[in-house]
Design an enzyme around this catalytic site. Sequence first.
Site, PDB file in Angstrom:
ATOM      1  N   GLY A 160       0.794  -1.222   0.000  1.00 33.72           N
ATOM      2  CA  GLY A 160       0.000   0.000   0.000  1.00 33.72           C
ATOM      3  C   GLY A 160       0.829   1.275   0.000  1.00 33.72           C
ATOM      4  O   GLY A 160       2.048   1.261   0.217  1.00 33.72           O
ATOM      5  N   HIS A 161       0.147   2.388  -0.215  1.00 36.19           N
ATOM      6  CA  HIS A 161       0.808   3.686  -0.313  1.00 36.19           C
ATOM      7  C   HIS A 161       1.500   4.066   0.997  1.00 36.19           C
ATOM      8  O   HIS A 161       1.016   3.776   2.083  1.00 36.19           O
ATOM      9  CB  HIS A 161      -0.198   4.770  -0.719  1.00 36.19           C
ATOM     10  CG  HIS A 161      -1.306   4.978   0.257  1.00 36.19           C
ATOM     11  ND1 HIS A 161      -2.421   4.185   0.317  1.00 36.19           N
ATOM     12  CD2 HIS A 161      -1.469   5.905   1.229  1.00 36.19           C
ATOM     13  CE1 HIS A 161      -3.226   4.602   1.264  1.00 36.19           C
ATOM     14  NE2 HIS A 161      -2.663   5.644   1.855  1.00 36.19           N
TER      15      HIS A 161
END
Length: 372
Positions: free
Chosen positions: A267-268
Amino acid sequence: MRDQMQFTLSDIAASLGVEVMGNGDIDLVGAAEPGDAGPDQLALAMDPKYADGIARGRARAALLWVGADWQALGLEGAICLNRGKAAMPLLTRALDPGLGIAEGIHPTAVVDDTAQIGPGARIGPLAVIGANVTIGARATIAPHASVGYGTVIGDDLVLHPGARIAHLCTIGDRYIGQSNSVVGGDGFSYVTLDKESAVESLRGGMAEGEKAVAVEGSHHWARVHSLGGVEIGDDVELGASSTIDRGTIRATRIGRGTKIDCQVQVGHNADVGEDVMMCGNVGVSGSARIGNRVVLGGKVGVSDNIFIGDDVIAGGGTNIYTNVPAGRAVLGSPAVKIETEMAIRRELRRLPRLAEALRELQKTVSKLVDKD
């Protein structure tokens, strides 16, 4: 090597840095398990337990364990190694035929005039290289792969068919992107503008020790754009259909030597250390921090905003909701020390017997009560 798919036993020995025993001029075209090996294949029998397989096959040459009597095994030549498994990276690299892409840029590839491609590149049909991209020497870019504008990549890049690297990413040397892998897709980040979302309210309340109550009412999600990129160190590999999201403001980071299997999501804003290994179906939530040499088994889930220390090992199917200190082996959902989880599982197996014993005890008590 004399040819990509034709070589001698001496060629293999030279690539491994060892001496040939017997005839080094045996022509070979590949490797095989001992029982399946033909006369032009190198039999891989790095342990005495595989010796019987050589007799069943037709190999003339084999990779054997140190001290093996290769002549007694009926071979014409052999290579012996202390630890055969350690030779597999070198051996398979020597035998790998590659992606079969000719040197140069295919006429159907689209390469922006401002892109800088190092010498020795192999760029296949319908590949797309964006503006102001910099790619080092000896890149191999397969059909339908793409690199977005402003991205900088080091030497010896390998992109398999359909692999994607988005814009404004930074990647070191020897990056491998398997088919349909994506580096730098937008992060999954949304907020509600009119009021706090049900998820935020629920999470905040539980953190304060309050009763979990979902918020009623409708709300609309507003997209938070991903302005950060992705920074990847040297010698990183990303498996097929795996993704590394770009950061919201700062870059998502993947450390040197990290290996990521197929169908993995990072994920970011995640920060992954060096020499980490993530097996299939791992999910790492946004802003998680993972130390060096961490191993995450298949289907491990990592919650957002937590820290996993160096040298942690998480067994398959583990769900990690809180910080894990360095050097710990964990298992289960939620993750606990592996010895604790194994004790829990032993007790769970006893539950049917305990339930039956409880039912019998209830019957006995009921009869005693009835008599009174």
